[in-house]
Scaffold this active site. Structure first.
Site, PDB file in Angstrom:
ATOM      1  N   ASP A 167       0.850  -1.191   0.000  1.00  0.00           N
ATOM      2  CA  ASP A 167       0.000   0.000   0.000  1.00  0.00           C
ATOM      3  C   ASP A 167       0.887   1.242   0.000  1.00  0.00           C
ATOM      4  O   ASP A 167       1.904   1.301   0.682  1.00  0.00           O
ATOM      5  CB  ASP A 167      -0.913  -0.007   1.238  1.00  0.00           C
ATOM      6  CG  ASP A 167      -2.068   0.965   1.094  1.00  0.00           C
ATOM      7  OD1 ASP A 167      -3.215   0.522   0.956  1.00  0.00           O
ATOM      8  OD2 ASP A 167      -1.814   2.202   1.099  1.00  0.00           O
ATOM      9  N   ILE A 168       0.471   2.255  -0.756  1.00  0.00           N
ATOM     10  CA  ILE A 168       1.271   3.473  -0.879  1.00  0.00           C
ATOM     11  C   ILE A 168       1.269   4.286   0.418  1.00  0.00           C
ATOM     12  O   ILE A 168       2.191   5.072   0.662  1.00  0.00           O
ATOM     13  CB  ILE A 168       0.760   4.332  -2.073  1.00  0.00           C
ATOM     14  CG1 ILE A 168       1.822   5.292  -2.561  1.00  0.00           C
ATOM     15  CG2 ILE A 168      -0.529   5.063  -1.717  1.00  0.00           C
ATOM     16  CD1 ILE A 168       1.502   5.928  -3.898  1.00  0.00           C
TER      17      ILE A 168
ATOM     18  N   ASN B 128     -13.095  -3.249   1.920  1.00  0.00           N
ATOM     19  CA  ASN B 128     -14.121  -2.218   1.974  1.00  0.00           C
ATOM     20  C   ASN B 128     -14.928  -2.263   0.680  1.00  0.00           C
ATOM     21  O   ASN B 128     -14.367  -2.482  -0.400  1.00  0.00           O
ATOM     22  CB  ASN B 128     -13.470  -0.839   2.123  1.00  0.00           C
ATOM     23  CG  ASN B 128     -12.614  -0.739   3.374  1.00  0.00           C
ATOM     24  OD1 ASN B 128     -13.052  -1.146   4.451  1.00  0.00           O
ATOM     25  ND2 ASN B 128     -11.411  -0.221   3.244  1.00  0.00           N
TER      26      ASN B 128
ATOM     27  N   GLY C  60     -16.647   2.536   2.838  1.00  0.00           N
ATOM     28  CA  GLY C  60     -15.493   3.435   2.764  1.00  0.00           C
ATOM     29  C   GLY C  60     -14.496   3.055   1.687  1.00  0.00           C
ATOM     30  O   GLY C  60     -13.307   3.365   1.787  1.00  0.00           O
ATOM     31  N   GLN C  61     -14.979   2.414   0.630  1.00  0.00           N
ATOM     32  CA  GLN C  61     -14.084   1.997  -0.457  1.00  0.00           C
ATOM     33  C   GLN C  61     -13.662   3.206  -1.288  1.00  0.00           C
ATOM     34  O   GLN C  61     -14.505   3.955  -1.770  1.00  0.00           O
ATOM     35  CB  GLN C  61     -14.795   0.981  -1.355  1.00  0.00           C
ATOM     36  CG  GLN C  61     -13.916   0.397  -2.452  1.00  0.00           C
ATOM     37  CD  GLN C  61     -14.647  -0.659  -3.295  1.00  0.00           C
ATOM     38  OE1 GLN C  61     -15.872  -0.775  -3.230  1.00  0.00           O
ATOM     39  NE2 GLN C  61     -13.899  -1.417  -4.067  1.00  0.00           N
TER      40      GLN C  61
ATOM     41  N   HIS D 153     -10.096  -5.336  -3.613  1.00  0.00           N
ATOM     42  CA  HIS D 153      -8.785  -5.558  -2.996  1.00  0.00           C
ATOM     43  C   HIS D 153      -8.953  -5.969  -1.551  1.00  0.00           C
ATOM     44  O   HIS D 153      -9.873  -5.515  -0.867  1.00  0.00           O
ATOM     45  CB  HIS D 153      -7.893  -4.314  -3.093  1.00  0.00           C
ATOM     46  CG  HIS D 153      -8.544  -3.048  -2.609  1.00  0.00           C
ATOM     47  ND1 HIS D 153      -9.458  -2.350  -3.365  1.00  0.00           N
ATOM     48  CD2 HIS D 153      -8.417  -2.352  -1.457  1.00  0.00           C
ATOM     49  CE1 HIS D 153      -9.859  -1.288  -2.709  1.00  0.00           C
ATOM     50  NE2 HIS D 153      -9.255  -1.263  -1.535  1.00  0.00           N
ATOM     51  N   LEU D 154      -8.054  -6.813  -1.095  1.00  0.00           N
ATOM     52  CA  LEU D 154      -7.997  -7.214   0.305  1.00  0.00           C
ATOM     53  C   LEU D 154      -6.758  -6.560   0.907  1.00  0.00           C
ATOM     54  O   LEU D 154      -5.668  -6.659   0.348  1.00  0.00           O
ATOM     55  CB  LEU D 154      -7.891  -8.734   0.402  1.00  0.00           C
ATOM     56  CG  LEU D 154      -8.171  -9.339   1.769  1.00  0.00           C
ATOM     57  CD1 LEU D 154      -9.657  -9.242   2.103  1.00  0.00           C
ATOM     58  CD2 LEU D 154      -7.734 -10.804   1.797  1.00  0.00           C
ATOM     59  N   HIS D 155      -6.973  -5.862   2.025  1.00  0.00           N
ATOM     60  CA  HIS D 155      -5.838  -5.303   2.776  1.00  0.00           C
ATOM     61  C   HIS D 155      -5.343  -6.395   3.733  1.00  0.00           C
ATOM     62  O   HIS D 155      -6.134  -6.917   4.538  1.00  0.00           O
ATOM     63  CB  HIS D 155      -6.283  -4.115   3.636  1.00  0.00           C
ATOM     64  CG  HIS D 155      -6.852  -2.949   2.893  1.00  0.00           C
ATOM     65  ND1 HIS D 155      -6.146  -1.780   2.703  1.00  0.00           N
ATOM     66  CD2 HIS D 155      -8.067  -2.744   2.332  1.00  0.00           C
ATOM     67  CE1 HIS D 155      -6.902  -0.904   2.055  1.00  0.00           C
ATOM     68  NE2 HIS D 155      -8.085  -1.460   1.814  1.00  0.00           N
TER      69      HIS D 155
HETATM   70  P1  5GP Z   1      -9.882   1.344   0.060  1.00  0.00           P
HETATM   71  O1  5GP Z   1     -10.241   2.538   0.900  1.00  0.00           O
HETATM   72  O2  5GP Z   1     -10.441   1.442  -1.332  1.00  0.00           O
HETATM   73  O3  5GP Z   1     -10.242   0.050   0.740  1.00  0.00           O
HETATM   74  O4  5GP Z   1      -8.295   1.325   0.001  1.00  0.00           O
HETATM   75  C1  5GP Z   1      -7.573   1.845  -1.068  1.00  0.00           C
HETATM   76  C2  5GP Z   1      -6.103   1.746  -0.683  1.00  0.00           C
HETATM   77  O5  5GP Z   1      -5.346   1.956  -1.839  1.00  0.00           O
HETATM   78  C3  5GP Z   1      -5.647   2.768   0.353  1.00  0.00           C
HETATM   79  O6  5GP Z   1      -5.105   2.105   1.486  1.00  0.00           O
HETATM   80  C4  5GP Z   1      -4.601   3.596  -0.399  1.00  0.00           C
HETATM   81  O7  5GP Z   1      -3.512   3.990   0.404  1.00  0.00           O
HETATM   82  C5  5GP Z   1      -4.177   2.653  -1.511  1.00  0.00           C
HETATM   83  N1  5GP Z   1      -3.732   3.307  -2.736  1.00  0.00           N
HETATM   84  C6  5GP Z   1      -4.353   4.326  -3.402  1.00  0.00           C
HETATM   85  N2  5GP Z   1      -3.672   4.671  -4.508  1.00  0.00           N
HETATM   86  C7  5GP Z   1      -2.591   3.836  -4.548  1.00  0.00           C
HETATM   87  C8  5GP Z   1      -1.509   3.699  -5.467  1.00  0.00           C
HETATM   88  O8  5GP Z   1      -1.390   4.402  -6.472  1.00  0.00           O
HETATM   89  N3  5GP Z   1      -0.583   2.733  -5.201  1.00  0.00           N
HETATM   90  C9  5GP Z   1      -0.674   1.924  -4.082  1.00  0.00           C
HETATM   91  N4  5GP Z   1       0.269   1.023  -3.911  1.00  0.00           N
HETATM   92  N5  5GP Z   1      -1.692   2.035  -3.202  1.00  0.00           N
HETATM   93  C10 5GP Z   1      -2.634   2.981  -3.434  1.00  0.00           C
END
Ligand code: 5GP
Length: 126
Positions: free
Chosen positions: A35-36, A97, A103-104, A110-112
């Site tokens: 994750d970034i 999410n 909160g997506q 994607h799975l964190h």
């Molecule tokens: P969500 O809120 O959709 O479950 O999580 C999206 C995740 O994607 C966040 O944790 C965010 O930091 C990550 N993310 C967003 N843009 C990028 C990117 O360009 N590269 C990477 N590696 N992660 C990203």
């Protein structure tokens, strides 16, 4: 209502090679990368290569090969990162999410996989 996939989302762009990523593992159907903006010492995102919006979209419409590949990849990453309690690791959290209430932010399933520190309760009581 059908799931409508937006091919301009950032993970679709990563899959097309338009945006760099720090790859953790890649298989025929799955990509995992850091994750970034990590929320803990270990924060890996696992995504299917197919165009699925949410967990339930993937669970309902992905092929058996895609579903098995995705989850086996998750298991391998938990093992590789030393997180799995099955091999004496400290544990971790797997979060996905979906949509507005979930909160997506990125509309590609994607799975964190998050670990490396105690993570507290799952969710705050409202
Ligand atoms: P969500 O809120 O959709 O479950 O999580 C999206 C995740 O994607 C966040 O944790 C965010 O930091 C990550 N993310 C967003 N843009 C990028 C990117 O360009 N590269 C990477 N590696 N992660 C990203």
């Amino acid at each position: 209502m059908p799931h409508t996939y937006d091919p301009t989302n950032v993970f679709a762009r990563i899959l097309r090679g338009e945006i760099p990523n720090k790859t953790v593992m890649e298989t025929p159907h799955t990509l995992a990368f850091h994750d970034i903006a990590p929320l803990a010492p270990q924060h890996v995102l696992v995504i299917p290569k197919g165009s699925y919006v949410t967990f339930d979209h993937f669970a309902a419409e992905a092929s058996a090969d895609e579903i098995v590949d995705f989850h086996r990849t998750c298991a391998q990453i938990c093992a590789d990162l030393g997180l799995s309690i099955g091999s004496g690791g400290p544990g971790y959290r797997a979060i996905t999410n979906a949509g507005g209430h979930g909160g997506q932010e990125v509309p590609h399933y994607h799975l964190h996989l998050i670990g490396g520190r105690p993570l507290g309760r799952m969710i705050e009581r409202a």
